[in-house]
Design a protein around this motif. Sequence first.
Motif, PDB file in Angstrom:
ATOM      1  N   GLN A  30       0.787  -1.104  -0.175  1.00  0.00           N
ATOM      2  CA  GLN A  30       0.168   0.132   0.024  1.00  0.00           C
ATOM      3  C   GLN A  30       1.000   1.324   0.070  1.00  0.00           C
ATOM      4  O   GLN A  30       0.355   2.125  -0.550  1.00  0.00           O
ATOM      5  CB  GLN A  30      -0.825   0.044   1.118  1.00  0.00           C
ATOM      6  CG  GLN A  30      -2.046  -1.112   1.141  1.00  0.00           C
ATOM      7  CD  GLN A  30      -2.868  -1.099  -0.035  1.00  0.00           C
ATOM      8  OE1 GLN A  30      -3.454  -0.112  -0.320  1.00  0.00           O
ATOM      9  NE2 GLN A  30      -2.971  -2.425  -0.687  1.00  0.00           N
ATOM     10  N   SER A  31       2.044   1.132   0.615  1.00  0.00           N
ATOM     11  CA  SER A  31       2.867   2.199   0.576  1.00  0.00           C
ATOM     12  C   SER A  31       4.065   2.201  -0.038  1.00  0.00           C
ATOM     13  O   SER A  31       4.755   0.879  -0.021  1.00  0.00           O
ATOM     14  CB  SER A  31       3.405   2.508   2.178  1.00  0.00           C
ATOM     15  OG  SER A  31       4.174   3.628   2.083  1.00  0.00           O
ATOM     16  N   TYR A  32       4.365   2.593  -1.028  1.00  0.00           N
ATOM     17  CA  TYR A  32       5.476   2.747  -2.249  1.00  0.00           C
ATOM     18  C   TYR A  32       5.901   4.025  -2.836  1.00  0.00           C
ATOM     19  O   TYR A  32       5.176   5.081  -2.457  1.00  0.00           O
ATOM     20  CB  TYR A  32       5.140   1.614  -3.019  1.00  0.00           C
ATOM     21  CG  TYR A  32       3.845   1.881  -3.924  1.00  0.00           C
ATOM     22  CD1 TYR A  32       2.903   1.264  -3.518  1.00  0.00           C
ATOM     23  CD2 TYR A  32       3.979   2.803  -5.036  1.00  0.00           C
ATOM     24  CE1 TYR A  32       1.659   1.654  -4.185  1.00  0.00           C
ATOM     25  CE2 TYR A  32       2.827   3.059  -5.779  1.00  0.00           C
ATOM     26  CZ  TYR A  32       1.693   2.479  -5.212  1.00  0.00           C
ATOM     27  OH  TYR A  32       0.424   2.571  -5.903  1.00  0.00           O
ATOM     28  N   GLY A  33       7.075   4.050  -3.384  1.00  0.00           N
ATOM     29  CA  GLY A  33       7.461   5.396  -3.811  1.00  0.00           C
ATOM     30  C   GLY A  33       7.882   5.079  -5.318  1.00  0.00           C
ATOM     31  O   GLY A  33       8.345   3.907  -5.797  1.00  0.00           O
ATOM     32  N   LEU A  34       7.589   6.217  -6.180  1.00  0.00           N
ATOM     33  CA  LEU A  34       7.797   5.680  -7.681  1.00  0.00           C
ATOM     34  C   LEU A  34       8.874   7.037  -8.088  1.00  0.00           C
ATOM     35  O   LEU A  34       8.816   8.380  -7.774  1.00  0.00           O
ATOM     36  CB  LEU A  34       6.531   6.268  -8.423  1.00  0.00           C
ATOM     37  CG  LEU A  34       5.519   4.861  -8.168  1.00  0.00           C
ATOM     38  CD1 LEU A  34       4.134   5.137  -8.462  1.00  0.00           C
ATOM     39  CD2 LEU A  34       5.967   3.638  -8.900  1.00  0.00           C
ATOM     40  N   PHE A  35       9.986   6.618  -8.982  1.00  0.00           N
ATOM     41  CA  PHE A  35      10.731   7.624  -9.399  1.00  0.00           C
ATOM     42  C   PHE A  35      11.064   7.534 -10.764  1.00  0.00           C
ATOM     43  O   PHE A  35      10.684   6.544 -11.429  1.00  0.00           O
ATOM     44  CB  PHE A  35      12.245   7.068  -8.673  1.00  0.00           C
ATOM     45  CG  PHE A  35      12.009   6.900  -7.261  1.00  0.00           C
ATOM     46  CD1 PHE A  35      11.644   5.749  -6.661  1.00  0.00           C
ATOM     47  CD2 PHE A  35      12.533   7.838  -6.317  1.00  0.00           C
ATOM     48  CE1 PHE A  35      11.380   5.730  -5.182  1.00  0.00           C
ATOM     49  CE2 PHE A  35      12.497   7.892  -5.150  1.00  0.00           C
ATOM     50  CZ  PHE A  35      12.075   6.663  -4.276  1.00  0.00           C
ATOM     51  N   TRP A  36      11.760   8.774 -11.318  1.00  0.00           N
ATOM     52  CA  TRP A  36      12.214   8.795 -12.639  1.00  0.00           C
ATOM     53  C   TRP A  36      13.702   9.106 -12.665  1.00  0.00           C
ATOM     54  O   TRP A  36      14.038  10.333 -11.653  1.00  0.00           O
ATOM     55  CB  TRP A  36      11.564   9.631 -13.486  1.00  0.00           C
ATOM     56  CG  TRP A  36      10.146   8.830 -14.108  1.00  0.00           C
ATOM     57  CD1 TRP A  36       8.841   9.010 -13.534  1.00  0.00           C
ATOM     58  CD2 TRP A  36      10.069   8.358 -15.415  1.00  0.00           C
ATOM     59  NE1 TRP A  36       8.298   8.308 -14.329  1.00  0.00           N
ATOM     60  CE2 TRP A  36       8.823   7.843 -15.393  1.00  0.00           C
ATOM     61  CE3 TRP A  36      10.910   7.807 -16.438  1.00  0.00           C
ATOM     62  CZ2 TRP A  36       8.086   7.085 -16.540  1.00  0.00           C
ATOM     63  CZ3 TRP A  36      10.530   7.013 -17.479  1.00  0.00           C
ATOM     64  CH2 TRP A  36       9.196   6.725 -17.392  1.00  0.00           C
ATOM     65  N   TYR A  37      14.382   8.324 -13.359  1.00  0.00           N
ATOM     66  CA  TYR A  37      15.854   8.612 -13.447  1.00  0.00           C
ATOM     67  C   TYR A  37      16.244   8.991 -14.947  1.00  0.00           C
ATOM     68  O   TYR A  37      15.691   8.298 -15.717  1.00  0.00           O
ATOM     69  CB  TYR A  37      16.988   7.804 -12.722  1.00  0.00           C
ATOM     70  CG  TYR A  37      16.894   7.747 -11.327  1.00  0.00           C
ATOM     71  CD1 TYR A  37      16.007   7.106 -10.498  1.00  0.00           C
ATOM     72  CD2 TYR A  37      17.992   8.256 -10.790  1.00  0.00           C
ATOM     73  CE1 TYR A  37      16.084   6.897  -9.184  1.00  0.00           C
ATOM     74  CE2 TYR A  37      18.323   8.333  -9.504  1.00  0.00           C
ATOM     75  CZ  TYR A  37      17.259   7.672  -8.384  1.00  0.00           C
ATOM     76  OH  TYR A  37      17.155   7.536  -7.444  1.00  0.00           O
ATOM     77  N   LYS A  38      17.250   9.864 -15.130  1.00  0.00           N
ATOM     78  CA  LYS A  38      17.726   9.958 -16.421  1.00  0.00           C
ATOM     79  C   LYS A  38      19.001   9.630 -16.727  1.00  0.00           C
ATOM     80  O   LYS A  38      19.922   9.805 -15.321  1.00  0.00           O
ATOM     81  CB  LYS A  38      17.483  11.833 -16.686  1.00  0.00           C
ATOM     82  CG  LYS A  38      18.184  12.141 -18.142  1.00  0.00           C
ATOM     83  CD  LYS A  38      18.178  13.638 -18.193  1.00  0.00           C
ATOM     84  CE  LYS A  38      18.751  14.433 -19.385  1.00  0.00           C
ATOM     85  NZ  LYS A  38      18.842  15.865 -19.362  1.00  0.00           N
TER      86      LYS A  38
END
Lengths: 117, 113
Positions: A30-38
């Motif tokens: 239920q708890s998570y994080g989403l990221f974008w990297y270049k």
Amino acid sequence: AQKITQTQPGMFVQEKEAVTLDCTYDTSDQSYGLFWYKQPSSGEMIFLIYQGSYDEQNATEGRYSLNFQKARKSANLVISASQLGDSAMYFCAMREGVGNYGQNFVFGPGTRLSVLP
Amino acid sequence: NAGVTQTPKFRVLKTGQSMTLLCAQDMNHEYMYWYRQDPGMGLRLIHYSVGEGTTAKGEVPDGYNVSRLKKQNFLLGLESAAPSQTSVYFCASSSPGTGPEAFFGQGTRLTVV
């Protein structure tokens, strides 16, 4: 099972136009994080933007915004007013385990963006 | 600011040789990670550590060992290198106190012939 899916191996965009890079994810947390990297051609990994699963507002950082649709499990990156320097590989990533600081930090296969002059 | 430093940056090994990749961070981060990057596959987690003296397996741990004897260092070892281990290796670190994102080293390009 693949946790992060990026269905666009390569994308082209005209300079000064906006572009959306797709990312879907799979988790039972239920708890998570989403990221974008270049990752430019020089190879370093550059953090762009973060979205927590409980954040109600879509994250924005300058020309980058994250279109978070929780029910669809998608976290698309939108780059506005593309610049030639945006040409790079872009990775979507997810952190799960213990909220946003979980140990399991997984990446998608990436999308190569090419900005045309 | 040094951040995350990987040593060496390039290396060529012969099949069967051993080597150790060193990752050092100066941000007092709790968590450290080793990834490998192969074309079309993104970054895959090899091993990670949530604190000094602790390590855990990631998605692709076979053929690798790790150690974290000091908080600032995370070592990745290849005991008997194989051509399938030709890859670019990235180390990363993070800590709840500094935000959710991970900070990456510059990468190590390893070729096994």
